[in-house]
Design a protein around this motif. Sequence first.
Motif, mmCIF file in Angstrom:
data_model
loop_
_atom_site.group_PDB
_atom_site.id
_atom_site.type_symbol
_atom_site.label_atom_id
_atom_site.label_comp_id
_atom_site.label_asym_id
_atom_site.label_seq_id
_atom_site.Cartn_x
_atom_site.Cartn_y
_atom_site.Cartn_z
ATOM 1 N N ASP A 1 -5.343 -2.228 -8.070
ATOM 2 C CA ASP A 1 -4.335 -3.224 -8.403
ATOM 3 C C ASP A 1 -3.770 -2.891 -9.790
ATOM 4 O OD1 ASP A 1 -2.862 -5.571 -8.009
ATOM 5 O OD2 ASP A 1 -4.373 -6.803 -9.006
ATOM 6 N N GLU B 1 -11.009 3.289 -3.337
ATOM 7 C CA GLU B 1 -10.261 2.870 -2.156
ATOM 8 C C GLU B 1 -8.919 2.305 -2.597
ATOM 9 O OE1 GLU B 1 -12.463 0.186 0.296
ATOM 10 O OE2 GLU B 1 -14.133 1.574 0.518
ATOM 11 N N GLU C 1 0.830 -1.206 0.000
ATOM 12 C CA GLU C 1 0.000 0.000 0.000
ATOM 13 C C GLU C 1 0.867 1.261 0.000
ATOM 14 O OE1 GLU C 1 -3.417 -0.305 -0.364
ATOM 15 O OE2 GLU C 1 -2.894 -2.411 -0.497
ATOM 16 N N ARG D 1 -10.134 4.710 5.560
ATOM 17 C CA ARG D 1 -9.345 4.082 4.495
ATOM 18 C C ARG D 1 -8.755 5.157 3.580
ATOM 19 N NH1 ARG D 1 -13.576 -0.705 3.316
ATOM 20 N NH2 ARG D 1 -12.872 -2.037 5.009
ATOM 21 N N GLU E 1 -6.868 0.224 -1.264
ATOM 22 C CA GLU E 1 -6.657 -1.220 -1.100
ATOM 23 C C GLU E 1 -7.300 -2.051 -2.211
ATOM 24 O OE1 GLU E 1 -10.222 -2.363 2.038
ATOM 25 O OE2 GLU E 1 -8.309 -1.654 2.814
ATOM 26 N N LYS E 2 -8.251 -1.479 -2.958
ATOM 27 C CA LYS E 2 -8.901 -2.198 -4.059
ATOM 28 C C LYS E 2 -8.251 -1.905 -5.409
ATOM 29 C CE LYS E 2 -13.345 -2.436 -1.716
ATOM 30 N NZ LYS E 2 -14.762 -2.069 -1.777
#
Length: 110
Positions: free
Chosen positions: A73, A68, A2, A44, A70-71
């Motif tokens: 990629d 977000e 992250e 977040r 963390e989602k």
Amino acid sequence: MEAVKMRRLAKAIETRLVVAFSYNEGESHIVEPFTLGVHKDTGRVVLRCYGNLPVVNTESPDSWKLFELEKIDKLQVMPIIAKTERNGYEALDKEMSEIISFTVSNRRFK
């Protein structure tokens, strides 16, 4: 991981470069990043973007989106310069309790 994404997004915001990424189970997006910060309700890290040019769906490109971290990629910083000015941009995003990085606009802050 992250922290690496945060640094890459902050650099893209600072240098005004477009980013591409997969989101939430593979949905592809190409966006102009404007603000990276902490969401006031969830805590977040989130990214405020303009353009949301989805590769797989037909949403209007004239919209502001919140993603977000963390989602996100497969983040890629593209060699495409984003605009500094977009209607509706507020550097001091009201949905964020903390701003990590933001685009400095030629307009006064609201």
